[in-house]
Each structure stands twice: as C-alpha cells, then as structure tokens.
Design an enzyme around this catalytic site. Structure first.
Site, PDB file in Angstrom:
ATOM      1  N   ASP A   1      -5.767  -7.886   1.697  1.00 35.47           N
ATOM      2  CA  ASP A   1      -4.872  -6.649   1.336  1.00 35.47           C
ATOM      3  C   ASP A   1      -4.106  -6.938   0.136  1.00 35.47           C
ATOM      4  O   ASP A   1      -3.404  -7.891  -0.010  1.00 35.47           O
ATOM      5  CB  ASP A   1      -4.049  -6.390   2.646  1.00 35.47           C
TER       6      ASP A   1
ATOM      7  N   ASP B   1      -5.252  -4.746  -6.414  1.00 37.84           N
ATOM      8  CA  ASP B   1      -4.271  -3.714  -6.575  1.00 37.84           C
ATOM      9  C   ASP B   1      -3.826  -3.487  -8.004  1.00 37.84           C
ATOM     10  O   ASP B   1      -2.735  -4.360  -8.150  1.00 37.84           O
ATOM     11  CB  ASP B   1      -3.365  -4.013  -5.594  1.00 37.84           C
TER      12      ASP B   1
ATOM     13  N   HIS C   1       4.574   2.457   2.337  1.00 33.96           N
ATOM     14  CA  HIS C   1       4.791   1.221   3.028  1.00 33.96           C
ATOM     15  C   HIS C   1       5.719   0.915   3.946  1.00 33.96           C
ATOM     16  O   HIS C   1       7.135   1.705   3.422  1.00 33.96           O
ATOM     17  CB  HIS C   1       4.465   0.004   2.051  1.00 33.96           C
TER      18      HIS C   1
ATOM     19  N   GLY D   1      -0.192   2.604   3.802  1.00 29.44           N
ATOM     20  CA  GLY D   1       1.063   3.040   4.324  1.00 29.44           C
ATOM     21  C   GLY D   1       0.947   3.931   5.222  1.00 29.44           C
ATOM     22  O   GLY D   1       1.551   4.995   5.422  1.00 29.44           O
TER      23      GLY D   1
HETATM   24  P1  13P Z   1       2.063   0.597   6.922  1.00 32.33           P
HETATM   25  O1  13P Z   1       3.504  -0.322   6.296  1.00 32.33           O
HETATM   26  O2  13P Z   1       2.361   1.890   7.024  1.00 32.33           O
HETATM   27  O3  13P Z   1       1.742  -0.032   8.297  1.00 32.33           O
HETATM   28  O4  13P Z   1       1.031   0.093   5.647  1.00 32.33           O
HETATM   29  C1  13P Z   1       0.359  -1.103   5.814  1.00 32.33           C
HETATM   30  C2  13P Z   1      -0.537  -1.065   4.602  1.00 32.33           C
HETATM   31  O5  13P Z   1      -0.557  -0.130   3.857  1.00 32.33           O
HETATM   32  C3  13P Z   1      -1.080  -2.434   4.361  1.00 32.33           C
HETATM   33  O6  13P Z   1      -1.787  -2.539   3.122  1.00 32.33           O
HETATM   34  O1  G3H Z   2       1.310  -3.430   2.396  1.00 31.92           O
HETATM   35  C1  G3H Z   2       1.632  -4.515   2.897  1.00 31.92           C
HETATM   36  C2  G3H Z   2       1.329  -5.131   4.322  1.00 31.92           C
HETATM   37  O2  G3H Z   2       2.267  -4.314   5.270  1.00 31.92           O
HETATM   38  C3  G3H Z   2       1.536  -6.464   4.098  1.00 31.92           C
HETATM   39  O3  G3H Z   2       2.920  -6.789   4.146  1.00 31.92           O
HETATM   40  O4  G3H Z   2       2.922  -8.385   2.324  1.00 31.92           O
HETATM   41  O5  G3H Z   2       4.774  -8.372   4.156  1.00 31.92           O
HETATM   42  O6  G3H Z   2       2.396  -9.311   4.654  1.00 31.92           O
HETATM   43  P1  G3H Z   2       3.158  -8.365   3.855  1.00 31.92           P
HETATM   44 ZN    ZN Z   3      -0.918  -1.120   1.567  1.00 38.41          ZN
END
Ligand code: 13P
Ligand code: G3H
Ligand code: ZN
Ligand code: NA
Length: 320
Positions: free
Chosen positions: A81, A103, A179, A223
């Site tokens: 991610d 990203d 997010h 998000g």
């Molecule tokens: P949320 O904060 O809405 O759960 O989004 C998570 C996300 O986009 C992780 O990449």
């Molecule tokens: O997009 C962000 C995700 O919620 C991951 O969050 O970077 O705190 O693990 P993090």
């Molecule tokens: Zn994200």
C-alpha cells in the site's frame, strides 16, 4: 493460493462488485479479516503499508498471510500500500508480494509517469501487478497530512495517456474520499436530525468520465472507510475521545463497487473495530491482563465488520 489481482479484478469488473483491500499489521487483524472472508467465500486483498512493514517486519507479514492462505484456501493477493519509491516496491516484489502500489500522486504528471513506468517494468518482469494513482486525496497517511486545500480530484483528461504510457494494471483516483477517521471537517458537512455529520457526496461524475476513457479498466478507491458510528460511540463511551469522526457513507461505496471500482481500501474501520473491542473489554473487565482476552474482542469486531463489508458494501461474497 497467493494470487495477483488480475483475475479478481476482471471478474469484479464484469460482475459489478469490488474486492476489499484491508490493511494488516498483526496476526489478529489478519485472522479477523480472513475468518470472515472464509465463511463468505470471498476473494481478498491484504495490504501492508510502509508503516506496517516497519511495525511488524516484512517477513512476519508475508508469513502471516501465507498462514491465512493455508488456513482458508482462499485466493489472496498480498499488496504493498502506498509504495513511496522504486526501492520499496522492489523489496516487496523480491520479497513475495504479488501486487504493489507506486504512489506518485504528489509528483508532476510527467514525473509520476516516469517513476510509475520504472516500477511497472520491474514488477511485470517478476509477475507482479502494479497500482498507480492520479489526483490527490485529503487526509493522513504515514503521518503525512494532506490538507483539504492541497487535495485535488483526478483529471479524467489525463487517465488514458497515463495508463498507456505506464502500463499499470489498475488506477487509484481521487473523487472526494480521504484517508483516516476524520475524512470531512464539520464545516464540509451538514448535520442530520440526530446531529450526526452528513458528508458531501463523492464525485461520481468524475468516476464515470474516467470509466468512459478507460473501458474495462479496474479503478481503486483509497480512503474508503465508512467510520461506523457504532464503533465511534463505543470508543467514546469507554474512555476514548474521537469527536466528529466521519467516513464515506456505505451506500456511496456500494454504488462505486457496482461501477468501475474493483478495489476498495479499508484501514481506519479495522482500527476502530479493534479499538472499540479492546476499550469496551478493559472497561468491563478491569481485572483482566491477559492479552488473549482483550485482543480477541478486537479480532471478533474485525471479523463482524469485514463480513458486513463483504456482504453489504463490496458484494464479493461467494466470488472466491
Ligand atoms: P481509510 O483510512 O479510509 O481506511 O483508507 C485506507 C487506505 O486508503 C489505505 O491505502
Ligand atoms: O493509507 C494509509 C493506510 O491507512 C495505512 O496507514 O501508513 O499508518 O500504516 P499507515
Ligand atoms: Zn490509501
Ligand atoms: Na466494480
């Protein structure tokens, strides 16, 4: 088996549903998610951020997901991610992930293309798929806060060239999601009769325009937590303080899932589920000190949350 998202997305696109991409950071989160998916025979994407890899260590995450695959027999994709650079993506590609996000949304269009392309070339040579992003979400990720005024929607005029030039397998777009657990400030919202914040609607016109330019191409929503008010309430009634936490209404996510959106990212809702379970447990059992007792309540909440998402929001039950 550990799979890429290729087949999942093709079926999701054609079947008008979406796959849940859930962020994982520890064993109980993995178990809560995968137990729900197993009962509902749902395909899954488990994703790890840079923060997750720092917290749990890469190897632990890979082996936890491997264990979940052995336990459930489900097709699961393991995804990076928000990969910030080529090196992070490479280390996940070399280290057993089947999908990575690069990203580059904060770079110029041209730089985003160049950097994404470099990741795509390496990933594809290793059988790994790539997600990229155009447009910028508001909110918090990895301690970086993007203010609402710095966020901008995806420009549909850019998507064809971007996908053609980079060769990416899926594209995350910005249509008003954000997010974190505070997606919209109270002044961006209205309030209903119960005083609950009602956020502004997502820009479905942009999603439809993007889908027109990219036929049969999987779109990703970041998000996309809905910030369930029942968890916020439990947190606030048990010593927490999360005033005006608000997310994306589920009916809008359902609509997105029925359209070109094939991957819906959920992290904040898992955090709320876990925290609500643990806070309530501590409040009700001040004498408990065995982590298995209280973390199990967090895990049970995650399982219930994910089952709800699969059935009522994503529509991917029975699709594994
Ligand atoms: P949320 O904060 O809405 O759960 O989004 C998570 C996300 O986009 C992780 O990449
Ligand atoms: O997009 C962000 C995700 O919620 C991951 O969050 O970077 O705190 O693990 P993090
Ligand atoms: Zn994200
Ligand atoms: Na869809």
């Amino acid at each position: 088996p550990l799979v890429t998202t290729k087949e999942m997305f093709k079926k999701a696109y054609e079947g008008h549903y979406a796959i849940g991409a859930f962020n994982v950071n520890n064993m109980e989160i993995v178990q809560g998610i995968t137990e729900a998916a197993k009962e509902l025979n749902a395909p899954l994407i488990l994703q790890c951020s840079a923060g997750a890899r720092k917290y749990a260590k890469h190897q632990y995450l890979v082996h936890l997901v491997q264990a979940a695959i052995e336990d459930t027999g489900l097709p699961i994709a393991l995804h990076l991610d928000h990969g910030a650079d080529f090196e992070t993506c490479k280390s996940c590609i070399d280290g057993g992930f089947t999908s990575v996000m690069f990203d580059g949304s904060h770079y110029s269009f041209k730089e985003n293309i160049e950097k994404t392309k470099e990741v795509v070339e390496y990933a594809h040579a290793h059988g790994v798929v790539v997600e990229a992003e155009l447009g910028q979400l508001a909110g918090i990720e990895d301690d970086v806060k993007v203010a609402a005024h710095e966020a901008h929607y995806t420009d549909p005029n850019e998507v064809e060239e971007f996908v053609k030039e980079t060769g990416v397998d899926s594209l995350a777009i910005a249509i008003g999601t954000s997010h974190g657990a505070y997606k919209f400030t109270p002044d961006q919202c209205t309030r209903n009769e119960q005083g609950i914040l009602v956020p502004p609607p997502l820009r479905f016109d942009i999603l439809e325009e993007v889908a027109k330019r990219l036929p049969n191409f999987p779109i990703v929503l970041h998000g996309a937590s809905s910030v369930p008010q029942e968890f916020v309430k439990i947190i606030n009634e048990n010593g927490g303080h999360m005033p005006d936490a608000v997310g994306v209404p589920e009916e809008q996510l359902r609509k997105a899932a029925s359209l070109a959106v094939c991957k819906i990212n959920i992290d904040s809702d898992l955090r709320l589920a876990m925290t609500a379970g643990i806070r309530k447990h501590f409040n009700e059992h001040p004498d408990h000190f065995d982590p298995r007792q209280y973390v199990a309540d967090g895990r049970a909440n995650i399982k219930a949350l994910v089952a709800h998402k699969i059935k009522e929001v994503l529509g991917c039950d029975g699709k594994a």
